[in-house]
Write a protein that holds these residues in place. Structure first.
Motif, mmCIF file in Angstrom:
data_model
loop_
_atom_site.group_PDB
_atom_site.id
_atom_site.type_symbol
_atom_site.label_atom_id
_atom_site.label_comp_id
_atom_site.label_asym_id
_atom_site.label_seq_id
_atom_site.Cartn_x
_atom_site.Cartn_y
_atom_site.Cartn_z
ATOM 1 N N THR A 41 25.575 -14.583 29.721
ATOM 2 C CA THR A 41 25.511 -13.756 30.920
ATOM 3 C C THR A 41 26.705 -14.007 31.837
ATOM 4 O OG1 THR A 41 24.297 -15.376 32.272
ATOM 5 C CG2 THR A 41 22.991 -13.910 30.849
ATOM 6 N N ALA A 42 26.961 -13.030 32.698
ATOM 7 C CA ALA A 42 28.027 -13.164 33.692
ATOM 8 C C ALA A 42 27.721 -14.283 34.668
ATOM 9 C CB ALA A 42 28.197 -11.840 34.437
ATOM 10 N N SER A 43 26.456 -14.467 34.990
ATOM 11 C CA SER A 43 26.054 -15.528 35.912
ATOM 12 C C SER A 43 26.391 -16.899 35.354
ATOM 13 C CB SER A 43 24.554 -15.425 36.200
ATOM 14 O OG SER A 43 24.134 -16.475 37.036
ATOM 15 N N GLU A 44 26.114 -17.108 34.078
ATOM 16 C CA GLU A 44 26.441 -18.389 33.446
ATOM 17 C C GLU A 44 27.953 -18.617 33.434
ATOM 18 O OE1 GLU A 44 22.645 -18.390 30.345
ATOM 19 O OE2 GLU A 44 24.671 -17.964 29.612
ATOM 20 N N ALA A 45 28.704 -17.567 33.133
ATOM 21 C CA ALA A 45 30.166 -17.686 33.108
ATOM 22 C C ALA A 45 30.712 -17.992 34.499
ATOM 23 C CB ALA A 45 30.784 -16.399 32.569
ATOM 24 N N ILE A 49 32.995 -21.251 35.584
ATOM 25 C CA ILE A 49 34.323 -21.168 36.204
ATOM 26 C C ILE A 49 34.327 -21.869 37.556
ATOM 27 C CG2 ILE A 49 36.052 -19.585 37.137
ATOM 28 C CD1 ILE A 49 35.092 -17.548 34.997
ATOM 29 N N ASN A 50 33.280 -21.676 38.323
ATOM 30 C CA ASN A 50 33.179 -22.316 39.639
ATOM 31 C C ASN A 50 33.177 -23.836 39.517
ATOM 32 O OD1 ASN A 50 32.877 -22.138 42.518
ATOM 33 N ND2 ASN A 50 30.723 -22.695 42.264
ATOM 34 N N SER A 51 32.611 -24.353 38.437
ATOM 35 C CA SER A 51 32.572 -25.807 38.224
ATOM 36 C C SER A 51 33.915 -26.373 37.767
ATOM 37 C CB SER A 51 31.492 -26.154 37.193
ATOM 38 O OG SER A 51 31.902 -25.795 35.875
ATOM 39 N N LYS A 68 32.004 -7.895 40.295
ATOM 40 C CA LYS A 68 30.590 -7.938 39.940
ATOM 41 C C LYS A 68 30.068 -9.365 39.844
ATOM 42 C CE LYS A 68 27.299 -6.205 36.510
ATOM 43 N NZ LYS A 68 27.121 -5.402 35.274
ATOM 44 N N MET A 69 30.911 -10.296 39.429
ATOM 45 C CA MET A 69 30.480 -11.669 39.197
ATOM 46 C C MET A 69 30.388 -12.495 40.470
ATOM 47 S SD MET A 69 32.586 -12.415 35.684
ATOM 48 C CE MET A 69 32.032 -14.113 35.497
ATOM 49 N N GLY A 70 30.956 -12.007 41.581
ATOM 50 C CA GLY A 70 30.893 -12.760 42.828
ATOM 51 C C GLY A 70 31.724 -14.028 42.836
ATOM 52 N N LEU A 75 34.077 -19.316 44.707
ATOM 53 C CA LEU A 75 35.278 -20.154 44.656
ATOM 54 C C LEU A 75 35.862 -20.407 46.039
ATOM 55 C CD1 LEU A 75 37.067 -18.724 41.493
ATOM 56 C CD2 LEU A 75 36.122 -21.021 41.751
ATOM 57 N N SER A 76 35.692 -19.450 46.940
ATOM 58 C CA SER A 76 36.271 -19.586 48.277
ATOM 59 C C SER A 76 35.640 -20.712 49.086
ATOM 60 C CB SER A 76 36.129 -18.269 49.048
ATOM 61 O OG SER A 76 36.951 -17.264 48.483
#
Length: 220
Positions: A41-45, A49-51, A68-70, A75-76
């Motif tokens: 899922t996009a949420s998992e991805a 990436i955030n980690s 779409k992924m927020g 990240l900000s």
């Protein structure tokens, strides 16, 4: 597994994409020098990436996938992120694009990718295609399975005749392709958005490149 928007996509473009197996494209991309990670899922991805990115300067390409992924919002909170879709007060779109191009990390999607590994992008201002090629410590490609094609010719066709017209229609530009978003007319319109083409045959010699493959339809 149920994929959001799958049937609408299949109906509109007549594609036969049913739960793509990422094994072949992952194997080919790794052989070309890329780091590859796959997510359901996009949420998992987005969480992954955030980690991975912390206390960095991060540039964003224009991308409905990233929107779409927020990712900008997450990240900000612990990075300095530059995206011309989010222009701070007192700055211009040009200012933000230049800052994004100078960032340590660059995140983008693609317009088309072949199972054999070629990555295709089309751009209007060409800030995105310039950043893909050179200048960052690391580049992330975030790719929904709807962007995957069987070979280079099909990936290029997708970029020109599916992704570019849909983006032109979304942006409301006055081009022939924006009317029905059906195909590229190779127009000479002043508002034409397909002005530069980038193709990566394999990973560039400098910098690290990571490809994130997601089992969802994302972006154009």
């Amino acid at each position: 597994m149920k994929h959001r928007g799958r049937f609408e996509f299949l109906h509109e473009f007549g594609e036969n994409i049913v739960g793509r197996n990422f094994d072949l494209i992952k194997k080919n991309l790794i052989s070309l020098g890329y780091i590859v990670n796959c997510f359901e899922t996009a949420s998992e991805a987005a969480n992954y990436i955030n980690s991975q990115i912390d206390n960095q300067t991060v540039g964003f390409a224009g991308s409905m996938t990233l929107e779409k992924m927020g990712l900008f919002e997450s990240l900000s909170t612990h990075n300095q992120v530059f995206w011309h879709h989010r222009i701070p007060e007192g700055k211009t779109s040009k200012d933000v694009r230049l800052e994004a191009n100078a960032a340590s990390i660059y995140i983008t999607s693609v317009n088309g990718i072949a199972e054999s590994g070629e990555i295709v992008n089309i751009d209007g201002n060409c800030n995105r295609v310039a950043s893909i090629f050179y200048g960052h410590e690391k580049v992330y490609f975030v790719i929904g399975e709807n962007k995957i094609e069987k070979d280079y010719d099909s990936a290029l066709y997708r970029a020109r005749n599916i992704a570019a017209p849909l983006n032109a229609q979304r942006l409301g530009v006055k081009t022939p392709c924006a009317i029905k978003a059906d195909k590229c007319y190779d127009c000479k319109s002043p508002e034409r958005i397909c002005r530069g083409l980038s193709v990566l045959w394999e990973k560039p010699m400098t910098g690290e490149f990571e490809i994130i493959l997601i089992h969802e339809n994302l972006g154009y």
